[in-house]
Enzyme design. Structure first.
Site, PDB file in Angstrom:
ATOM      1  N   SER A  36       0.860  -1.179   0.000  1.00  0.00           N
ATOM      2  CA  SER A  36       0.000   0.000   0.000  1.00  0.00           C
ATOM      3  C   SER A  36       0.895   1.228   0.000  1.00  0.00           C
ATOM      4  CB  SER A  36      -0.910   0.005   1.236  1.00  0.00           C
ATOM      5  OG  SER A  36      -1.680   1.187   1.282  1.00  0.00           O
ATOM      6  N   GLY A  48      -8.819   8.947 -20.895  1.00  0.00           N
ATOM      7  CA  GLY A  48      -9.134   7.910 -21.873  1.00  0.00           C
ATOM      8  C   GLY A  48      -8.324   8.173 -23.124  1.00  0.00           C
ATOM      9  N   ASN A  52      -8.292  11.603 -25.268  1.00  0.00           N
ATOM     10  CA  ASN A  52      -7.077  12.429 -25.230  1.00  0.00           C
ATOM     11  C   ASN A  52      -6.587  12.753 -26.640  1.00  0.00           C
ATOM     12  OD1 ASN A  52      -7.106  12.199 -22.433  1.00  0.00           O
ATOM     13  ND2 ASN A  52      -5.574  10.579 -22.380  1.00  0.00           N
ATOM     14  N   PHE A 102      -9.550   5.189 -14.795  1.00  0.00           N
ATOM     15  CA  PHE A 102      -8.119   4.904 -14.810  1.00  0.00           C
ATOM     16  C   PHE A 102      -7.554   5.424 -13.494  1.00  0.00           C
ATOM     17  CE2 PHE A 102      -3.761   6.512 -15.969  1.00  0.00           C
ATOM     18  CZ  PHE A 102      -3.174   5.283 -16.196  1.00  0.00           C
ATOM     19  N   GLN A 173      -3.490  -2.775 -24.316  1.00  0.00           N
ATOM     20  CA  GLN A 173      -4.359  -3.922 -24.547  1.00  0.00           C
ATOM     21  C   GLN A 173      -3.615  -5.115 -25.151  1.00  0.00           C
ATOM     22  OE1 GLN A 173      -6.559  -3.597 -22.600  1.00  0.00           O
ATOM     23  NE2 GLN A 173      -8.530  -3.361 -23.605  1.00  0.00           N
ATOM     24  N   GLY A 225      10.074   7.759 -24.854  1.00  0.00           N
ATOM     25  CA  GLY A 225      10.090   8.711 -23.752  1.00  0.00           C
ATOM     26  C   GLY A 225      11.051   9.855 -24.012  1.00  0.00           C
ATOM     27  N   GLY A 228      13.019  10.205 -27.349  1.00  0.00           N
ATOM     28  CA  GLY A 228      12.409  10.616 -28.602  1.00  0.00           C
ATOM     29  C   GLY A 228      11.582   9.536 -29.267  1.00  0.00           C
ATOM     30  N   GLY A 256       2.016  10.262 -24.454  1.00  0.00           N
ATOM     31  CA  GLY A 256       2.001   9.466 -25.684  1.00  0.00           C
ATOM     32  C   GLY A 256       0.775   9.752 -26.533  1.00  0.00           C
ATOM     33  N   ASP A 257      -0.366   9.982 -25.880  1.00  0.00           N
ATOM     34  CA  ASP A 257      -1.586  10.329 -26.614  1.00  0.00           C
ATOM     35  C   ASP A 257      -1.425  11.680 -27.307  1.00  0.00           C
ATOM     36  OD1 ASP A 257      -2.553   8.019 -25.417  1.00  0.00           O
ATOM     37  OD2 ASP A 257      -3.608   9.110 -23.831  1.00  0.00           O
TER      38      ASP A 257
END
Length: 328
Positions: A36, A48, A52, A102, A173, A225, A228, A256-257
């Site tokens: 935790s 989402g 995005n 999320f 996914q 990341g 590049g 990334g989106d």
């Protein structure tokens, strides 16, 4: 070019843990983990992957069509998307399930542990792209972003059947699909998006080598990341585009989106892929410097300044001219 973005629409619960996750892991006890982490901060944001990407495209001046499933709690979110230039006519509303959630915790080294509750997202398999493809103006590209796996397969097959180019963005996914389904999601894509880890996982899942995958897609765009982005095409040298350095990273979620939105906007305007990737990298850094995936402020002047500092005055001048041309 009209772009349909299919995929998840979610509400993000973003938390910050001030320590390092790895400090709490015991090497010989990883088969029974019970941890935790006490978070210092909680932000509840709209998110989402599909939402995005669509919002990024909308803010750049395109009017993308968002296709995904949500719960009855979506009304305020819909207004937000409309204000950002997103068409939500293909969003399906479930009366019995909540909009997807999320939940993500980020540690002091930008490592993340996340859980995704799909909720109403499972209803996305009932959305058909055919009416939009056959309407006036049609569709120029279908983005198949992370979603209910059955919906992803349906929208990929629909794009093929309708003769509409598609971008494969299976992302997280990949952990839920079979090798056969992974091959179906990728084969014939105009664009394939992965990060470094996902590219290796995709090869493992499909049983195809890197060269075999390149022979089945138009372009394979891999994000690294802070290192590049690479753009690979069959029979051509891989092209590397450096990332735009961030002045301070507030939250890596959604970067990334944002890259995908910038890159796809550039390709919709028929830019060279290098220029499209540079715009994508700049938009990704804008998101990195903000908390939340959609709350960033977008300024063309700031984007061009970031591009000039990273890629030089000639690149900035070229992109500025291309953006003015797209606006006309």
């Amino acid at each position: 070019m009209r772009i349909a973005v299919t995929g998840s629409i979610a509400v993000d619960h973003l938390m910050v843990y001030p320590g390092r996750f790895t400090d709490q892991l015991v090497a010989d006890r990883l088969d029974r983990v019970s941890l935790s982490f006490l978070a210092d901060d909680l932000q509840i944001r709209r998110g989402g992957v599909a939402a995005n990407i669509a919002l990024g495209l909308g803010r750049l001046g395109l009017r993308p069509l968002l296709a995904g499933a949500v719960g009855a709690d979506f009304a305020e979110y819909r207004e937000w998307l409309h204000a950002g230039g997103v068409d939500t006519d293909l969003v399906l509303v479930s009366e019995s399930l909540h909009t997807a959630r999320f939940v993500c915790t980020t540690d002091s080294e930008q490592n993340q542990i996340a859980t995704f509750y799909s909720g109403a997202m499972s209803a996305a398999r009932d959305i058909s792209l055919a009416p939009a493809a056959r309407s006036e103006g049609g569709l120029g590209l279908v983005v198949v972003a992370p979603n209910d796996p059955t919906a992803m397969l349906r929208h990929t097959e629909e794009a093929r059947a309708l003769g509409v180019p598609f971008a494969a963005d299976p992302s997280q996914q990949l952990a839920r699909v079979s090798g056969e389904d992974a091959r179906r999601l990728v084969d014939g894509a105009r664009f394939l998006f992965t990060n470094e880890y996902e590219s290796a996982l995709l090869e493992q899942l499909t049983g195809w080598s890197r060269d075999e995958i390149l022979g089945r897609v138009g372009s394979w765009i891999t994000t690294f990341g802070a290192q590049g982005v690479s753009i690979a095409r069959e029979g051509r040298p891989r092209h590397l585009v450096p990332a735009v350095p961030a002045s301070a990273i507030a939250d890596p979620t959604g970067a990334g989106d944002a890259f995908r939105a910038g890159f796809l906007a550039g390709t919709a305007w028929q830019w060279p892929y290098e220029r499209a990737a540079q715009l994508g990298c700049a938009l990704a850094t804008v998101v990195l410097e903000s908390v939340g995936t959609q709350e960033y402020k977008l300024s063309t002047a700031d984007l061009l300044l970031m591009i000039e500092r990273t890629y030089g005055p000639a690149a900035a001048q070229d992109i500025a001219a291309r953006m003015r041309g797209a606006a006309r």
